[in-house]
Design a protein around this motif. Structure first.
Motif, mmCIF file in Angstrom:
data_model
loop_
_atom_site.group_PDB
_atom_site.id
_atom_site.type_symbol
_atom_site.label_atom_id
_atom_site.label_comp_id
_atom_site.label_asym_id
_atom_site.label_seq_id
_atom_site.Cartn_x
_atom_site.Cartn_y
_atom_site.Cartn_z
ATOM 1 N N ASP B 34 -11.297 -4.536 -4.320
ATOM 2 C CA ASP B 34 -10.326 -3.885 -4.917
ATOM 3 C C ASP B 34 -9.777 -2.828 -4.450
ATOM 4 O O ASP B 34 -8.696 -2.338 -4.407
ATOM 5 C CB ASP B 34 -10.824 -3.804 -6.429
ATOM 6 C CG ASP B 34 -11.094 -5.071 -7.175
ATOM 7 O OD1 ASP B 34 -11.823 -5.103 -8.011
ATOM 8 O OD2 ASP B 34 -10.402 -6.093 -6.808
ATOM 9 N N ARG B 35 -10.673 -2.018 -3.691
ATOM 10 C CA ARG B 35 -10.351 -0.777 -2.934
ATOM 11 C C ARG B 35 -9.610 -1.049 -1.931
ATOM 12 O O ARG B 35 -8.512 -0.346 -1.659
ATOM 13 C CB ARG B 35 -11.811 -0.112 -2.661
ATOM 14 C CG ARG B 35 -12.351 0.846 -3.590
ATOM 15 C CD ARG B 35 -13.472 1.455 -3.281
ATOM 16 N NE ARG B 35 -14.416 0.282 -3.515
ATOM 17 C CZ ARG B 35 -15.866 0.372 -3.018
ATOM 18 N NH1 ARG B 35 -16.241 1.388 -2.333
ATOM 19 N NH2 ARG B 35 -16.706 -0.494 -2.928
ATOM 20 N N VAL B 36 -9.919 -2.031 -1.066
ATOM 21 C CA VAL B 36 -8.928 -2.472 -0.047
ATOM 22 C C VAL B 36 -7.566 -2.855 -0.545
ATOM 23 O O VAL B 36 -6.348 -2.583 -0.070
ATOM 24 C CB VAL B 36 -9.570 -3.574 0.845
ATOM 25 C CG1 VAL B 36 -8.483 -4.083 2.097
ATOM 26 C CG2 VAL B 36 -10.797 -2.922 1.721
ATOM 27 N N TYR B 37 -7.545 -3.610 -1.257
ATOM 28 C CA TYR B 37 -6.507 -4.117 -1.974
ATOM 29 C C TYR B 37 -5.431 -2.967 -2.400
ATOM 30 O O TYR B 37 -4.524 -2.736 -2.278
ATOM 31 C CB TYR B 37 -6.589 -5.202 -3.075
ATOM 32 C CG TYR B 37 -5.178 -5.761 -3.470
ATOM 33 C CD1 TYR B 37 -4.767 -5.488 -4.776
ATOM 34 C CD2 TYR B 37 -4.465 -6.969 -2.947
ATOM 35 C CE1 TYR B 37 -3.511 -6.028 -5.195
ATOM 36 C CE2 TYR B 37 -3.405 -7.489 -3.575
ATOM 37 C CZ TYR B 37 -2.950 -6.933 -4.609
ATOM 38 O OH TYR B 37 -1.796 -7.449 -5.216
ATOM 39 N N SER B 38 -6.210 -2.180 -3.337
ATOM 40 C CA SER B 38 -5.552 -1.118 -3.997
ATOM 41 C C SER B 38 -4.744 -0.212 -3.010
ATOM 42 O O SER B 38 -3.737 0.358 -2.883
ATOM 43 C CB SER B 38 -6.575 -0.141 -4.775
ATOM 44 O OG SER B 38 -7.105 -1.007 -5.758
ATOM 45 N N ILE B 39 -5.478 0.114 -1.582
ATOM 46 C CA ILE B 39 -5.000 0.731 -0.627
ATOM 47 C C ILE B 39 -3.768 0.397 -0.216
ATOM 48 O O ILE B 39 -2.621 1.017 -0.012
ATOM 49 C CB ILE B 39 -5.896 1.294 0.361
ATOM 50 C CG1 ILE B 39 -7.029 2.179 -0.169
ATOM 51 C CG2 ILE B 39 -5.300 1.965 1.721
ATOM 52 C CD1 ILE B 39 -8.188 2.426 0.789
ATOM 53 N N ALA B 40 -3.951 -1.054 0.051
ATOM 54 C CA ALA B 40 -2.577 -1.854 0.552
ATOM 55 C C ALA B 40 -1.587 -1.825 -0.441
ATOM 56 O O ALA B 40 -0.346 -1.588 0.125
ATOM 57 C CB ALA B 40 -3.272 -3.104 1.087
ATOM 58 N N HIS B 41 -1.862 -1.945 -1.574
ATOM 59 C CA HIS B 41 -0.973 -2.101 -2.607
ATOM 60 C C HIS B 41 -0.145 -0.868 -2.831
ATOM 61 O O HIS B 41 1.092 -1.055 -2.744
ATOM 62 C CB HIS B 41 -1.790 -2.354 -3.980
ATOM 63 C CG HIS B 41 -0.663 -2.309 -5.165
ATOM 64 N ND1 HIS B 41 -0.141 -3.383 -5.476
ATOM 65 C CD2 HIS B 41 -0.316 -1.264 -5.953
ATOM 66 C CE1 HIS B 41 0.480 -3.173 -6.808
ATOM 67 N NE2 HIS B 41 0.377 -1.761 -6.979
ATOM 68 N N TYR B 42 -0.780 0.383 -2.699
ATOM 69 C CA TYR B 42 0.104 1.509 -2.797
ATOM 70 C C TYR B 42 0.625 2.061 -1.594
ATOM 71 O O TYR B 42 1.916 2.746 -1.450
ATOM 72 C CB TYR B 42 -0.905 2.658 -3.483
ATOM 73 C CG TYR B 42 -1.359 2.632 -4.688
ATOM 74 C CD1 TYR B 42 -2.638 2.363 -5.242
ATOM 75 C CD2 TYR B 42 -0.299 2.436 -6.065
ATOM 76 C CE1 TYR B 42 -3.148 1.877 -6.512
ATOM 77 C CE2 TYR B 42 -0.543 2.220 -7.353
ATOM 78 C CZ TYR B 42 -2.124 2.230 -7.600
ATOM 79 O OH TYR B 42 -2.636 1.929 -8.926
ATOM 80 N N PHE B 43 -0.026 1.697 -0.436
ATOM 81 C CA PHE B 43 0.745 1.981 0.841
ATOM 82 C C PHE B 43 1.783 1.172 0.970
ATOM 83 O O PHE B 43 3.054 1.821 1.629
ATOM 84 C CB PHE B 43 -0.524 1.838 2.098
ATOM 85 C CG PHE B 43 -0.043 2.322 3.137
ATOM 86 C CD1 PHE B 43 0.672 1.132 4.051
ATOM 87 C CD2 PHE B 43 -0.079 3.604 3.672
ATOM 88 C CE1 PHE B 43 1.079 1.500 5.469
ATOM 89 C CE2 PHE B 43 0.516 3.718 4.887
ATOM 90 C CZ PHE B 43 1.173 2.977 5.680
#
Lengths: 275, 188
Positions: B34-43
């Motif tokens: 979820d943290r990896v996905y969240s960083i990619a999502h917002y980036f």
């Protein structure tokens, strides 16, 4: 309030986003497929070139058959597994050697031909030695070719590669290439989408054309050029970079023109975000 | 945020992964996904397909080459570097990394589930997302790494392949840009 608390107070409105379940399904499928192609490649190599295949098998199952040359003919290619960190595809007409390897280090010697390296590991674990210098993997995918005269071309498709020879270094990011020369080392890297005039000018040392043709992204080329041109030309290169993108705090013109290492590193770290 | 317990667990899981334990891979994935996905999502401006691609790429690389790693600290640094590299590569591949117009950008980030929430809070959240998305890539990734991964400056320097001074500079400037963009917005 320190900066972490300040960030939190603003970004608490950014919730953690749940990763879709489908991602794991795709990863599992890819992992399962990953095991199969390696075996197929090994089997193909064995069928196509007996000598190379035997060496590949030896490399694969025994570890490093140090000192062995691996050579493909004009029609065959094979794949070397580099420990657990990646693969090197050896193109037709290529000759490579696996020299003695130190713990935590993987090396190849490329005598001629072309290889494609796909490495996923911490930086500086995989090295390829050529007549023009050494390509040092920084976590990437790239193609490296070398002809019998030692003239080469490094093309990076993912991550970064450092190419070094006797203290001369070129840093090559994804989407960029760099020519290599025997007894000279790496040339100046350039982005593959740079203008043809700029690329041609690099081969002719035509500084005027390089400066005129450069875009913001070509500060990759200009940053390296700054360190390669005669001292009396550095100011022109500096001024061109400064015209394309603001010079960051901490980079003084005087220190940059004197090629102060810390200054150049700081400038490169900032410019790299545009490369 | 990663706490000490998470880090201890991940060290054990890493060891099992190196032995080829697929269940351990899944546990590692679940720990960080979820943290990896969240960083990619917002980036990547809220693009779910791009964020999924980045997440898959990061974990595939991690899982196919994990046997080469020796310690938990090195693993963490490698994970974050993979995330940074994958996000930056994905950002470059996009035709334009420019933020869409305010209206369309907010629509991209709009969360249908939030329609039942208070309208003002939803607008604040969307404004914050848009402000982060408007940051230049180098500041955006630094801010997201700091917030979602709670990395130290030293860890961020390794992940971003730059000096700690540069990390501090980017965070500072990123914060100022966010503050400027969100000036006058009430968060409460």
């Amino acid at each position: 309030m320190d900066d972490r608390e300040e960030v939190k107070s603003v970004l608490e409105h950014l919730p953690l986003v749940q990763a879709p379940d489908a991602i794991w399904t795709s990863i599992e499928a890819a992992l399962d497929e990953h095991r199969s192609p390696a075996r197929r490649q090994w089997q193909w190599g064995f069928a196509a070139v007996a000598v190379s295949a035997l060496l590949v098998v030896g490399y694969w199952t025994v570890g490093h058959r140090t000192g062995q040359w691996i050579e493909t003919d004009s029609k065959s290619r094979t794949t070397l597994r580099i420990g657990e960190i990646g693969f090197v595809e050896i193109e037709p007409g290529t000759r490579v050697r696996v020299p003695a390897t130190q713990p935590g280090e993987h090396r190849l010697t490329l005598a001629r031909g072309e290889i494609r390296a796909k490495i996923s590991a911490p930086p500086r674990l995989f090295f390829v030695d050529t007549a023009s210098g050494t390509a040092i993997d920084l976590g990437c995918e790239y193609t490296l070719s070398d002809d019998e005269l030692g003239l080469g071309l490094l093309q990076v498709t993912k991550g970064w590669v450092s190419f070094q020879w006797k203290g001369v270094e070129s840093l090559v990011p994804a989407g960029a290439s760099c020519r290599t020369y025997p007894k000279i080392g790496p040339g100046i890297p350039y982005f593959d989408d740079a203008s043809q005039r700029l690329k041609d000018a690099l081969g002719n040392d035509a500084i005027d054309v390089i400066l005129a043709e450069s875009r913001v992204r070509d500060t990759l080329t200009l940053w390296h050029l700054l360190q390669r041109v005669p001292a009396e030309e550095r100011a022109r290169v500096y001024d061109r970079i400064a015209a394309l993108t603001p010079v960051p705090d901490g980079v003084s013109r005087d220190k940059a023109l004197r090629l102060d290492p810390e200054t150049l590193k700081l400038w490169k770290d900032e410019l790299a975000w545009k490369w | 945020m990663v706490d000490l317990i998470d880090r201890q667990i991940s060290a054990e899981i890493v060891a099992a992964c190196r032995a080829g334990d697929r269940d351990a891979f899944r546990a590692l994935y679940d720990l960080y996904k979820d943290r990896v996905y969240s960083i990619a999502h917002y980036f990547l401006h809220g693009d779910p397909a791009a964020a999924s691609d980045v997440t898959q790429q990061v974990f595939l690389k991690l899982m196919t080459h994990i046997a080469d790693f020796r310690g938990e600290a090195e693993f963490s640094t490698w994970l974050y570097r993979l995330v940074v590299n994958a996000c930056m590569d994905a950002g470059r591949r996009r035709k334009s990394d420019e933020v869409a117009s305010e209206r369309s950008h907010l629509e991209m980030f709009a969360d249908p589930a939030s329609q039942e929430d208070d309208y003002a809070r939803t607008q604040v959240a969307n404004s914050v997302r848009a402000a982060v998305s408007a940051l230049p890539p180098k500041f955006r990734i630094a801010v997201l790494l700091r917030y979602f991964e709670d990395l130290s400056y030293e860890e961020m320097a390794k992940a971003l392949h730059c000096s700690m001074g540069t990390v501090a500079s980017r965070l500072s400037r990123g914060h100022r840009m966010l503050a400027e963009r969100l000036k006058g917005l009430k968060y409460g």
